[in-house]
Scaffold this active site. Structure first.
Site, mmCIF file in Angstrom:
data_model
loop_
_atom_site.group_PDB
_atom_site.id
_atom_site.type_symbol
_atom_site.label_atom_id
_atom_site.label_comp_id
_atom_site.label_asym_id
_atom_site.label_seq_id
_atom_site.Cartn_x
_atom_site.Cartn_y
_atom_site.Cartn_z
ATOM 1 N N HIS A 43 -3.889 1.557 7.714
ATOM 2 C CA HIS A 43 -2.332 2.034 7.747
ATOM 3 C C HIS A 43 -2.501 3.404 6.707
ATOM 4 O O HIS A 43 -1.967 4.421 7.271
ATOM 5 C CB HIS A 43 -1.702 1.147 7.399
ATOM 6 C CG HIS A 43 -0.259 1.639 7.348
ATOM 7 N ND1 HIS A 43 0.935 1.165 8.458
ATOM 8 C CD2 HIS A 43 0.446 2.240 6.551
ATOM 9 C CE1 HIS A 43 1.673 1.633 8.045
ATOM 10 N NE2 HIS A 43 1.521 2.295 6.959
ATOM 11 N N GLU A 44 -3.020 3.113 5.627
ATOM 12 C CA GLU A 44 -2.770 4.272 4.619
ATOM 13 C C GLU A 44 -3.474 5.332 4.845
ATOM 14 O O GLU A 44 -3.178 6.673 4.674
ATOM 15 C CB GLU A 44 -3.080 3.518 3.148
ATOM 16 C CG GLU A 44 -2.227 2.399 2.816
ATOM 17 C CD GLU A 44 -0.673 2.550 2.767
ATOM 18 O OE1 GLU A 44 -0.188 3.661 2.971
ATOM 19 O OE2 GLU A 44 0.000 1.727 3.058
ATOM 20 N N GLY A 65 0.744 -1.224 0.059
ATOM 21 C CA GLY A 65 0.054 -0.125 0.128
ATOM 22 C C GLY A 65 0.814 1.253 0.019
ATOM 23 O O GLY A 65 2.162 1.145 0.502
ATOM 24 N N GLN A 107 3.452 9.923 0.712
ATOM 25 C CA GLN A 107 4.776 9.029 0.679
ATOM 26 C C GLN A 107 5.509 9.175 -0.390
ATOM 27 O O GLN A 107 6.586 8.727 -0.684
ATOM 28 C CB GLN A 107 4.341 7.923 0.947
ATOM 29 C CG GLN A 107 3.729 7.245 2.373
ATOM 30 C CD GLN A 107 3.639 5.689 2.504
ATOM 31 O OE1 GLN A 107 2.621 5.421 2.066
ATOM 32 N NE2 GLN A 107 4.596 5.074 3.145
ATOM 33 N N HIS A 116 -1.845 7.731 6.995
ATOM 34 C CA HIS A 116 -1.001 8.973 6.159
ATOM 35 C C HIS A 116 -1.731 10.176 5.846
ATOM 36 O O HIS A 116 -1.099 11.174 5.813
ATOM 37 C CB HIS A 116 -0.536 8.016 5.129
ATOM 38 C CG HIS A 116 0.741 7.326 5.271
ATOM 39 N ND1 HIS A 116 2.128 7.508 5.861
ATOM 40 C CD2 HIS A 116 0.882 5.806 5.398
ATOM 41 C CE1 HIS A 116 2.614 6.595 5.949
ATOM 42 N NE2 HIS A 116 2.147 5.544 5.700
ATOM 43 N N CYS A 136 6.283 0.013 7.042
ATOM 44 C CA CYS A 136 5.745 1.100 6.386
ATOM 45 C C CYS A 136 7.063 1.497 5.368
ATOM 46 O O CYS A 136 8.282 1.386 5.710
ATOM 47 C CB CYS A 136 5.416 2.265 7.302
ATOM 48 S SG CYS A 136 5.021 3.814 6.413
ATOM 49 N N LEU A 137 6.720 1.764 4.115
ATOM 50 C CA LEU A 137 7.649 2.144 3.178
ATOM 51 C C LEU A 137 8.560 3.347 3.414
ATOM 52 O O LEU A 137 9.475 3.580 2.999
ATOM 53 C CB LEU A 137 6.991 2.215 1.811
ATOM 54 C CG LEU A 137 6.689 0.994 1.152
ATOM 55 C CD1 LEU A 137 5.992 1.310 -0.282
ATOM 56 C CD2 LEU A 137 7.616 0.064 0.940
HETATM 57 CO CO CO Z 1 2.967 3.646 5.746
#
Ligand code: CO
Length: 180
Positions: A137-138, A49, A54, A141, A95-96
């Site tokens: 999660h996303e 995701g 991000q 953000h 998380c990226l």
């Molecule tokens: Co993340």
């Protein structure tokens, strides 16, 4: 295509990750290109995701894919989490924007989302399991909420060095004088 959009990942603690993202206003070709580039970035980074902040964009766009199958690509533009339901579930998240850092996070099992697809068609659906986990999660953000905010004190301590290294790396990437 030679002029394809290409995004780099924005890593913690870049300020854009902390700013609430703004609604998308036009469902146009630019949006389609952003979404396609977000998917390319997500897949290349082996993520499931990705949220627009991000890749440095203050826009309310999420892309995800829980299986790696193209048919499971999901785009949520201007999403609202209408409801979270079901028992709390604890699951290890990465998380990226926090490479190499994983932490257990408790979230409700299900979520109901209202959003638009990339063409502006409305979506309303309830998701469970891994997809619900990724969406929640996303969605964080888009509100400027990060994995580090959701982890336990013990995990924060465990990842103290890695988190400090990310902060150092960010500071080094900034022009002299812009350091805070
Ligand atoms: Co993340």
């Amino acid at each position: 295509m030679a002029d394809e959009l290409e995004f780099d990942l924005t890593l913690y603690p870049a300020p854009v990750l902390r700013r609430p993202a703004l609604p998308v206003e036009a469902f146009d070709d630019e949006l389609a290109q952003i979404v396609a580039a977000m998917f390319r970035r997500m897949v290349a980074s082996q993520g499931v995701g990705l949220a627009a902040p991000q890749v440095g964009l203050k826009k309310r766009i999420l892309v995800l894919n829980d299986s790696g199958q193209p048919a499971d690509d999901l785009v949520l533009v201007n999403p609202t989490l209408v409801e979270r339901s079901g028992p709390p579930v604890t699951f290890e998240e990465g998380c990226l924007s926090f490479p190499g850092i994983y932490a257990e996070v408790e979230r409700p099992e299900n979520c109901t989302v209202r959003a638009f697809d990339v063409q502006g068609q409305p979506i309303e659906a309830t998701y469970g399991g891994f997809v619900s986990r990724i969406i929640q999660h996303e969605y964080d953000h888009l509100e400027g909420v990060l994995l580090v905010d959701r982890m336990s004190r013990a995990d924060k301590l465990r990842h103290k060095t890695a988190l400090e290294e990310l902060v150092d790396r960010y500071k080094r990437s900034q022009p002299t004088g812009a350091q805070r």
